[in-house]
Design a protein around this motif. Structure first.
Motif, PDB file in Angstrom:
ATOM      1  N   ASP A 107       4.230   0.929  -3.072  1.00 27.51           N
ATOM      2  CA  ASP A 107       2.822   0.773  -3.432  1.00 27.51           C
ATOM      3  C   ASP A 107       2.531  -0.636  -3.946  1.00 27.51           C
ATOM      4  O   ASP A 107       1.479  -1.204  -3.649  1.00 27.51           O
ATOM      5  CB  ASP A 107       2.420   1.778  -4.515  1.00 27.51           C
ATOM      6  N   PHE A 108       3.435  -1.178  -4.723  1.00 26.62           N
ATOM      7  CA  PHE A 108       3.211  -2.466  -5.376  1.00 26.62           C
ATOM      8  C   PHE A 108       2.748  -3.551  -4.400  1.00 26.62           C
ATOM      9  O   PHE A 108       1.735  -4.209  -4.648  1.00 26.62           O
ATOM     10  CB  PHE A 108       4.481  -2.894  -6.120  1.00 26.62           C
ATOM     11  N   PRO A 109       3.426  -3.759  -3.261  1.00 29.38           N
ATOM     12  CA  PRO A 109       3.000  -4.840  -2.362  1.00 29.38           C
ATOM     13  C   PRO A 109       1.899  -4.445  -1.370  1.00 29.38           C
ATOM     14  O   PRO A 109       1.505  -5.277  -0.552  1.00 29.38           O
ATOM     15  CB  PRO A 109       4.285  -5.190  -1.615  1.00 29.38           C
ATOM     16  N   LEU A 110       1.419  -3.208  -1.415  1.00 29.77           N
ATOM     17  CA  LEU A 110       0.472  -2.752  -0.391  1.00 29.77           C
ATOM     18  C   LEU A 110      -0.889  -2.338  -0.931  1.00 29.77           C
ATOM     19  O   LEU A 110      -1.639  -1.626  -0.264  1.00 29.77           O
ATOM     20  CB  LEU A 110       1.094  -1.603   0.409  1.00 29.77           C
ATOM     21  N   HIS A 111      -1.232  -2.787  -2.131  1.00 27.01           N
ATOM     22  CA  HIS A 111      -2.558  -2.510  -2.700  1.00 27.01           C
ATOM     23  C   HIS A 111      -3.245  -3.837  -2.979  1.00 27.01           C
ATOM     24  O   HIS A 111      -2.855  -4.551  -3.901  1.00 27.01           O
ATOM     25  CB  HIS A 111      -2.436  -1.688  -3.990  1.00 27.01           C
ATOM     26  N   HIS A 112      -4.264  -4.135  -2.180  1.00 29.50           N
ATOM     27  CA  HIS A 112      -4.941  -5.426  -2.327  1.00 29.50           C
ATOM     28  C   HIS A 112      -5.795  -5.494  -3.594  1.00 29.50           C
ATOM     29  O   HIS A 112      -5.535  -6.299  -4.470  1.00 29.50           O
ATOM     30  CB  HIS A 112      -5.796  -5.737  -1.103  1.00 29.50           C
ATOM     31  N   ARG A 116      -2.414  -0.838  -9.444  1.00 29.66           N
ATOM     32  CA  ARG A 116      -2.322  -0.192 -10.753  1.00 29.66           C
ATOM     33  C   ARG A 116      -1.442  -1.027 -11.685  1.00 29.66           C
ATOM     34  O   ARG A 116      -0.660  -1.843 -11.220  1.00 29.66           O
ATOM     35  CB  ARG A 116      -1.748   1.211 -10.574  1.00 29.66           C
ATOM     36  N   PRO A 117      -1.547  -0.807 -12.979  1.00 29.15           N
ATOM     37  CA  PRO A 117      -0.736  -1.584 -13.931  1.00 29.15           C
ATOM     38  C   PRO A 117       0.714  -1.077 -13.945  1.00 29.15           C
ATOM     39  O   PRO A 117       1.106  -0.294 -14.799  1.00 29.15           O
ATOM     40  CB  PRO A 117      -1.451  -1.358 -15.269  1.00 29.15           C
ATOM     41  N   HIS A 118       1.494  -1.541 -12.997  1.00 30.68           N
ATOM     42  CA  HIS A 118       2.849  -1.028 -12.774  1.00 30.68           C
ATOM     43  C   HIS A 118       3.853  -1.357 -13.879  1.00 30.68           C
ATOM     44  O   HIS A 118       4.958  -0.814 -13.865  1.00 30.68           O
ATOM     45  CB  HIS A 118       3.395  -1.541 -11.439  1.00 30.68           C
ATOM     46  N   PHE A 119       3.500  -2.233 -14.800  1.00 31.88           N
ATOM     47  CA  PHE A 119       4.458  -2.600 -15.841  1.00 31.88           C
ATOM     48  C   PHE A 119       4.000  -2.160 -17.232  1.00 31.88           C
ATOM     49  O   PHE A 119       4.458  -2.687 -18.240  1.00 31.88           O
ATOM     50  CB  PHE A 119       4.739  -4.112 -15.791  1.00 31.88           C
ATOM     51  N   TRP A 120       3.106  -1.181 -17.258  1.00 32.66           N
ATOM     52  CA  TRP A 120       2.670  -0.607 -18.518  1.00 32.66           C
ATOM     53  C   TRP A 120       3.860   0.128 -19.139  1.00 32.66           C
ATOM     54  O   TRP A 120       4.658   0.702 -18.406  1.00 32.66           O
ATOM     55  CB  TRP A 120       1.504   0.370 -18.251  1.00 32.66           C
ATOM     56  N   PRO A 121       4.089   0.102 -20.407  1.00 31.56           N
ATOM     57  CA  PRO A 121       3.273  -0.376 -21.518  1.00 31.56           C
ATOM     58  C   PRO A 121       3.530  -1.825 -21.907  1.00 31.56           C
ATOM     59  O   PRO A 121       2.947  -2.306 -22.876  1.00 31.56           O
ATOM     60  CB  PRO A 121       3.663   0.563 -22.649  1.00 31.56           C
ATOM     61  N   PRO A 130      -1.910  -9.555  -1.299  1.00 33.78           N
ATOM     62  CA  PRO A 130      -2.702 -10.032  -0.165  1.00 33.78           C
ATOM     63  C   PRO A 130      -2.697  -9.016   0.989  1.00 33.78           C
ATOM     64  O   PRO A 130      -3.454  -9.151   1.943  1.00 33.78           O
ATOM     65  CB  PRO A 130      -1.998 -11.328   0.242  1.00 33.78           C
ATOM     66  N   ILE A 131      -1.877  -7.976   0.869  1.00 34.06           N
ATOM     67  CA  ILE A 131      -1.712  -6.986   1.934  1.00 34.06           C
ATOM     68  C   ILE A 131      -2.197  -5.624   1.445  1.00 34.06           C
ATOM     69  O   ILE A 131      -1.984  -5.259   0.299  1.00 34.06           O
ATOM     70  CB  ILE A 131      -0.227  -6.883   2.347  1.00 34.06           C
ATOM     71  N   GLY A 139      -4.733  -6.579   6.481  1.00 34.45           N
ATOM     72  CA  GLY A 139      -3.515  -6.249   7.216  1.00 34.45           C
ATOM     73  C   GLY A 139      -3.279  -4.813   7.601  1.00 34.45           C
ATOM     74  O   GLY A 139      -2.219  -4.493   8.143  1.00 34.45           O
ATOM     75  N   ALA A 140      -4.219  -3.923   7.357  1.00 32.62           N
ATOM     76  CA  ALA A 140      -3.984  -2.505   7.671  1.00 32.62           C
ATOM     77  C   ALA A 140      -3.711  -2.261   9.152  1.00 32.62           C
ATOM     78  O   ALA A 140      -3.019  -1.313   9.504  1.00 32.62           O
ATOM     79  CB  ALA A 140      -5.161  -1.654   7.207  1.00 32.62           C
ATOM     80  N   ARG A 141      -4.228  -3.124  10.022  1.00 35.41           N
ATOM     81  CA  ARG A 141      -3.997  -2.943  11.467  1.00 35.41           C
ATOM     82  C   ARG A 141      -2.518  -2.983  11.831  1.00 35.41           C
ATOM     83  O   ARG A 141      -2.097  -2.343  12.769  1.00 35.41           O
ATOM     84  CB  ARG A 141      -4.751  -4.010  12.261  1.00 35.41           C
ATOM     85  N   TRP A 142      -1.756  -3.782  11.099  1.00 37.24           N
ATOM     86  CA  TRP A 142      -0.324  -3.822  11.403  1.00 37.24           C
ATOM     87  C   TRP A 142       0.508  -3.035  10.397  1.00 37.24           C
ATOM     88  O   TRP A 142       1.604  -2.583  10.708  1.00 37.24           O
ATOM     89  CB  TRP A 142       0.176  -5.258  11.560  1.00 37.24           C
ATOM     90  N   VAL A 143       0.019  -2.826   9.189  1.00 36.14           N
ATOM     91  CA  VAL A 143       0.764  -2.039   8.204  1.00 36.14           C
ATOM     92  C   VAL A 143       0.807  -0.568   8.612  1.00 36.14           C
ATOM     93  O   VAL A 143       1.860   0.076   8.539  1.00 36.14           O
ATOM     94  CB  VAL A 143       0.158  -2.184   6.785  1.00 36.14           C
ATOM     95  N   ALA A 144      -0.326  -0.019   9.062  1.00 37.55           N
ATOM     96  CA  ALA A 144      -0.406   1.412   9.397  1.00 37.55           C
ATOM     97  C   ALA A 144       0.609   1.830  10.468  1.00 37.55           C
ATOM     98  O   ALA A 144       1.321   2.817  10.280  1.00 37.55           O
ATOM     99  CB  ALA A 144      -1.828   1.785   9.793  1.00 37.55           C
ATOM    100  N   PRO A 145       0.723   1.107  11.583  1.00 36.59           N
ATOM    101  CA  PRO A 145       1.730   1.517  12.574  1.00 36.59           C
ATOM    102  C   PRO A 145       3.172   1.382  12.072  1.00 36.59           C
ATOM    103  O   PRO A 145       4.027   2.204  12.401  1.00 36.59           O
ATOM    104  CB  PRO A 145       1.487   0.580  13.755  1.00 36.59           C
TER     105      PRO A 145
END
Length: 192
Positions: A107-112, A116-121, A130-131, A139-145
């Motif tokens: 999830d971390f590299p695929l949410h433009h 979410r705050p992945h390093f909480w607390p 960027p992806i 980039g969803a056109r190439w990420v989805a396949p």
């Protein structure tokens, strides 16, 4: 990534051996970072009758919802739980926490702009990748396949292990769900 792909990846990588308790834990761990979103969005949409636009453009980004997402999407929390599971040598807990961490790692590299705050607390910082796995402008056109291909490989890995029948059927259903979601991203949302 889409939730069906997370579940297939979690079960393929952490569902070994193909024992029921390990497989259930791997599926559960892969689902847990998205569980709060499904519960809150589902309640808002189907119980409270709040319009989807409000749910996904306002409530999703609200402080209250982001506070919940910070907990179930925290590398820190899941990492501590994984360390305890490894220290205690509890196979189902290792599968659960490992699948959850794998979910976060993808999830971390695929949410433009919906991360979410992945390093909480430790911090409330949110990485704006960027992806995007769903946004055609990022980039969803190439990420989805690629995601669908990874999900297919993971399903094949699970089936090759000759799991219990319920797991084989669930794997097939998840793969079909993944294909359906990818089809929507590619042919409905991307070209409208």
């Amino acid at each position: 990534m889409n939730t069906p792909a997370h579940l297939l990846m979690g079960a393929a990588l952490f569902g070994r051996p193909a024992q029921t308790s390990i497989l259930v834990a791997a599926f559960a761990g892969a689902a847990m970072p998205d569980l709060s979103l499904y519960l809150m969005a589902g309640t808002s949409l189907f119980v409270l009758g709040i319009p989807a636009h409000t749910v996904f453009n306002e409530l999703y980004f609200s402080s209250a919802w982001q506070a919940v997402f910070a907990i179930d999407n925290s590398f820190v929390i899941w990492g501590v739980l994984m360390a305890v599971a490894l220290w205690r040598k509890v196979p189902w807990a290792i599968a659960l926490t490992g699948a959850a961490l794998l979910h976060l790692a993808f999830d971390f590299p695929l949410h433009h702009d919906d991360g979410r705050p992945h390093f909480w607390p430790l911090t409330g910082w949110v990485f704006d990748s960027p992806i995007s796995y769903w946004d055609r402008a990022h980039g969803a056109r190439w990420v989805a396949p690629i995601e669908a291909g990874v999900a297919t490989v993971c399903a094949a890995v699970i089936w090759r292990r000759r799991p219990p029948l319920w797991v084989a059927v669930l794997t097939g259903a998840l793969l079909l769900a993944e294909f359906r979601v990818v089809r929507q991203w590619l042919f409905i949302f991307l070209y409208n």
